[in-house]
Design a protein around this motif. Sequence first.
Motif, PDB file in Angstrom:
ATOM      1  N   MET A  68     -51.173 -42.406  -6.126  1.00 42.21           N
ATOM      2  CA  MET A  68     -52.310 -42.806  -5.288  1.00 42.21           C
ATOM      3  C   MET A  68     -52.215 -42.177  -3.902  1.00 42.21           C
ATOM      4  N   GLU A  69     -51.007 -42.094  -3.368  1.00 42.93           N
ATOM      5  CA  GLU A  69     -50.826 -41.459  -2.062  1.00 42.93           C
ATOM      6  C   GLU A  69     -51.215 -39.987  -2.119  1.00 42.93           C
ATOM      7  N   LEU A  70     -50.862 -39.308  -3.192  1.00 44.35           N
ATOM      8  CA  LEU A  70     -51.225 -37.899  -3.361  1.00 44.35           C
ATOM      9  C   LEU A  70     -52.738 -37.731  -3.452  1.00 44.35           C
ATOM     10  N   LEU A  71     -53.396 -38.560  -4.253  1.00 46.42           N
ATOM     11  CA  LEU A  71     -54.849 -38.453  -4.411  1.00 46.42           C
ATOM     12  C   LEU A  71     -55.573 -38.713  -3.099  1.00 46.42           C
ATOM     13  N   ILE A  72     -55.125 -39.729  -2.367  1.00 52.72           N
ATOM     14  CA  ILE A  72     -55.791 -40.043  -1.086  1.00 52.72           C
ATOM     15  C   ILE A  72     -55.555 -38.933  -0.070  1.00 52.72           C
ATOM     16  N   LEU A  73     -54.353 -38.366  -0.059  1.00 55.98           N
ATOM     17  CA  LEU A  73     -54.055 -37.285   0.881  1.00 55.98           C
ATOM     18  C   LEU A  73     -54.889 -36.038   0.561  1.00 55.98           C
ATOM     19  N   ILE A  74     -55.053 -35.730  -0.708  1.00 55.75           N
ATOM     20  CA  ILE A  74     -55.893 -34.590  -1.103  1.00 55.75           C
ATOM     21  C   ILE A  74     -57.348 -34.843  -0.699  1.00 55.75           C
ATOM     22  N   SER A  75     -57.826 -36.048  -0.940  1.00 54.99           N
ATOM     23  CA  SER A  75     -59.200 -36.374  -0.576  1.00 54.99           C
ATOM     24  C   SER A  75     -59.414 -36.299   0.940  1.00 54.99           C
ATOM     25  N   ALA A  76     -58.397 -36.713   1.699  1.00 61.26           N
ATOM     26  CA  ALA A  76     -58.509 -36.639   3.163  1.00 61.26           C
ATOM     27  C   ALA A  76     -58.543 -35.190   3.636  1.00 61.26           C
ATOM     28  N   CYS A  77     -57.751 -34.335   2.998  1.00 62.96           N
ATOM     29  CA  CYS A  77     -57.765 -32.912   3.363  1.00 62.96           C
ATOM     30  C   CYS A  77     -59.106 -32.265   2.998  1.00 62.96           C
ATOM     31  N   LYS A  78     -59.667 -32.665   1.878  1.00 62.54           N
ATOM     32  CA  LYS A  78     -60.976 -32.125   1.499  1.00 62.54           C
ATOM     33  C   LYS A  78     -62.055 -32.578   2.484  1.00 62.54           C
ATOM     34  N   GLY A  79     -61.974 -33.836   2.895  1.00 59.61           N
ATOM     35  CA  GLY A  79     -62.934 -34.332   3.875  1.00 59.61           C
ATOM     36  C   GLY A  79     -62.754 -33.710   5.248  1.00 59.61           C
ATOM     37  N   GLY A  80     -61.539 -33.165   5.514  1.00 59.64           N
ATOM     38  CA  GLY A  80     -61.292 -32.504   6.783  1.00 59.64           C
ATOM     39  C   GLY A  80     -61.624 -31.030   6.776  1.00 59.64           C
ATOM     40  N   SER A  81     -62.327 -30.559   5.750  1.00 58.62           N
ATOM     41  CA  SER A  81     -62.801 -29.167   5.645  1.00 58.62           C
ATOM     42  C   SER A  81     -61.660 -28.166   5.525  1.00 58.62           C
ATOM     43  N   ALA A  82     -60.634 -28.509   4.719  1.00 59.66           N
ATOM     44  CA  ALA A  82     -59.571 -27.549   4.456  1.00 59.66           C
ATOM     45  C   ALA A  82     -60.112 -26.413   3.608  1.00 59.66           C
ATOM     46  N   ASN A  83     -59.599 -25.208   3.850  1.00 62.96           N
ATOM     47  CA  ASN A  83     -60.077 -24.037   3.109  1.00 62.96           C
ATOM     48  C   ASN A  83     -59.610 -24.064   1.656  1.00 62.96           C
ATOM     49  N   LEU A 116     -56.861 -35.394 -10.225  1.00 58.65           N
ATOM     50  CA  LEU A 116     -56.561 -34.405  -9.188  1.00 58.65           C
ATOM     51  C   LEU A 116     -57.766 -33.493  -8.943  1.00 58.65           C
ATOM     52  N   SER A 117     -58.450 -33.124 -10.003  1.00 52.19           N
ATOM     53  CA  SER A 117     -59.631 -32.266  -9.838  1.00 52.19           C
ATOM     54  C   SER A 117     -60.739 -32.995  -9.091  1.00 52.19           C
ATOM     55  N   VAL A 118     -60.942 -34.264  -9.404  1.00 49.58           N
ATOM     56  CA  VAL A 118     -61.980 -35.035  -8.714  1.00 49.58           C
ATOM     57  C   VAL A 118     -61.628 -35.218  -7.243  1.00 49.58           C
ATOM     58  N   ALA A 119     -60.319 -35.373  -6.959  1.00 46.29           N
ATOM     59  CA  ALA A 119     -59.904 -35.562  -5.565  1.00 46.29           C
ATOM     60  C   ALA A 119     -60.150 -34.319  -4.732  1.00 46.29           C
ATOM     61  N   GLY A 120     -60.190 -33.137  -5.364  1.00 44.79           N
ATOM     62  CA  GLY A 120     -60.488 -31.919  -4.630  1.00 44.79           C
ATOM     63  C   GLY A 120     -59.402 -30.879  -4.634  1.00 44.79           C
ATOM     64  N   ILE A 121     -58.538 -30.890  -5.647  1.00 45.51           N
ATOM     65  CA  ILE A 121     -57.445 -29.914  -5.696  1.00 45.51           C
ATOM     66  C   ILE A 121     -57.982 -28.541  -6.073  1.00 45.51           C
ATOM     67  N   ASN A 122     -57.386 -27.478  -5.508  1.00 46.47           N
ATOM     68  CA  ASN A 122     -57.770 -26.104  -5.833  1.00 46.47           C
ATOM     69  C   ASN A 122     -56.680 -25.334  -6.564  1.00 46.47           C
ATOM     70  N   HIS A 123     -55.441 -25.806  -6.496  1.00 47.06           N
ATOM     71  CA  HIS A 123     -54.332 -25.082  -7.109  1.00 47.06           C
ATOM     72  C   HIS A 123     -53.194 -26.076  -7.335  1.00 47.06           C
ATOM     73  N   VAL A 124     -52.376 -25.827  -8.361  1.00 44.51           N
ATOM     74  CA  VAL A 124     -51.241 -26.696  -8.679  1.00 44.51           C
ATOM     75  C   VAL A 124     -50.004 -25.831  -8.865  1.00 44.51           C
ATOM     76  N   ILE A 125     -48.911 -26.234  -8.224  1.00 36.29           N
ATOM     77  CA  ILE A 125     -47.601 -25.604  -8.421  1.00 36.29           C
ATOM     78  C   ILE A 125     -46.655 -26.683  -8.921  1.00 36.29           C
ATOM     79  N   THR A 126     -46.044 -26.456 -10.055  1.00 39.21           N
ATOM     80  CA  THR A 126     -45.112 -27.431 -10.628  1.00 39.21           C
ATOM     81  C   THR A 126     -43.951 -26.692 -11.263  1.00 39.21           C
ATOM     82  N   ILE A 127     -42.967 -27.440 -11.747  1.00 43.07           N
ATOM     83  CA  ILE A 127     -41.753 -26.854 -12.319  1.00 43.07           C
ATOM     84  C   ILE A 127     -41.478 -27.507 -13.666  1.00 43.07           C
TER      85      ILE A 127
END
Length: 528
Positions: A68-83, A116-127
């Motif tokens: 939930m913290e990740l989703l909210i942080l992504i949504s906040a970055c999207k609302g802040g007009s991140a590129n 994650l897609s609905v929250a506004g993610i553009n790319h994913v890096i995982t291991i």
Amino acid sequence: MRNTLIFAGSSCPALTSQICSNLSMTPASVELSQFANGETSVKILTSIREKDVFVVQSGSPRINDSIMELLILISACKGGSANKITAVLPYFPYSRQSKKKSHRGAITARMLANLLSVAGINHVITIDLHASQMQGFFKCPVDNLHAEPIIARWIKHNVPGWREAVCVSKNAGGTKRVTSLADALKLNFGMVTTDKRRVVSNMSTSMIMRRLDGFIPESELDSDVSRLHLGSEDKPARRDSKAKPSNIQTESKPEPAKESPQSNGITPPRAGHSRQDSQSSPRKSQVMQSPLRTTNDSFTSSPLARAQTLPASRSTPLEEEIEFTDERARDIIHGRLVQGHIVPDNYSSPTQSVMSTSTILDNPDEDPMEMSRTSEYFNPEAHPLGGSVDAGATSDEEEDGFNDPSLEQMITLVGDVKNRTVFLVDDMIDKSGSWIAAAECVVKRGGAKKVYCIATHGLFGGDSLAELQNCDCIDTILVTNSFPIPPEDVQQARKLVVLDLSNLLAEAIRRNHYGESISPLFAHATRD
């Protein structure tokens, strides 16, 4: 890096700080908190307009709060007009739930990808995703990095005599991962499997299945076949065990077919008889069509039976027909597991067979075939997906059988590990039962001298780390810092070795920011 911000989630602040240090940056200012009722609150304290944002958040013991913290942080970055917003997830949560295991099961990993897609993610890096096919769940690009080059480099520098070691998979589902590491190190590989539905052998099952396999010892033809009443009310007469195969009488003994010039002295099979003979003897045709039909004049159609009904010129010794010369059988070792530990062969089994041998001996008039139909062999446990084996048990689910004191399991080791170092490899360590069972198998049964438990993600649920530490058959536990491990646990576990992934993730972030290829991150270094 200009116009780049890296935010640290609450699950892995130490890893994020090390990533920023490698990139000569500092983590971006963000305030993460929770209200009194448990709701997550996120406040970004810097401008992110037209910036390239990376959010580092891994799984943690408080997995749902981290998501939930990740989703909210992504949504906040999207609302802040991140590129561009990139989620850096060293351990992807719910990766073990990437397929349906029951009719009403959920594919939770796909649901999280959609969130994650609905929250506004553009790319994913995982291991090291648990299943690489999970990359298809996302609507954005996914970089699934591998910790294998880092693990291979550590092995070359820290394991004495590693060139003679063997990579072993502790379950059948991890063979692809193990063979990849074995190919990188140019080592041999093996596999350990656990049968969780082991059936204690009984007289009826072994007797019937050997007939289905086409092999009946001559002693069983004399003692056991006389007890089968399949399709006949009369008991067959007991034959002399010393009688030669040519003296056994069948209902109608066919005459040998004439030899042709091209047959080289070999008589054609029974199918070559005239159609008139087959029509004149309908009972003989009926007997030959039913391989398990046994009367007082005919018996099971096995290799021995066929050899006895054919002319003497075609008869061959029984020893020549059942001779096996497969040398690979020497590399297959079986063991017994009770509560997840190897026990001696003479250990008293806690399980009870559905039909014991004494039942058959005490009741010779009972039909073994009818009794075996009620046994566990002919009525196996139904699979949740209607018999499909595609949805096999995960490494976490296979631990269930180790907690049942009344259940005995069979463990099988395929491969030669005698006097060699063994690398037990998987993608994660959660519970310890299957790791301890595999380690005891390769040491006590296979004769291995050292065991290294190697995994990318060290989840260590419950007391699993302490249990692995106390296992005498395990020498080293090797994981990465993709999943946060409490510092006090790291200090107490002398066998634990934690590899750092910050360099790998920092280079992946740098290459993504500048639009460079990440293919070099998958390659093994030529000089170690």
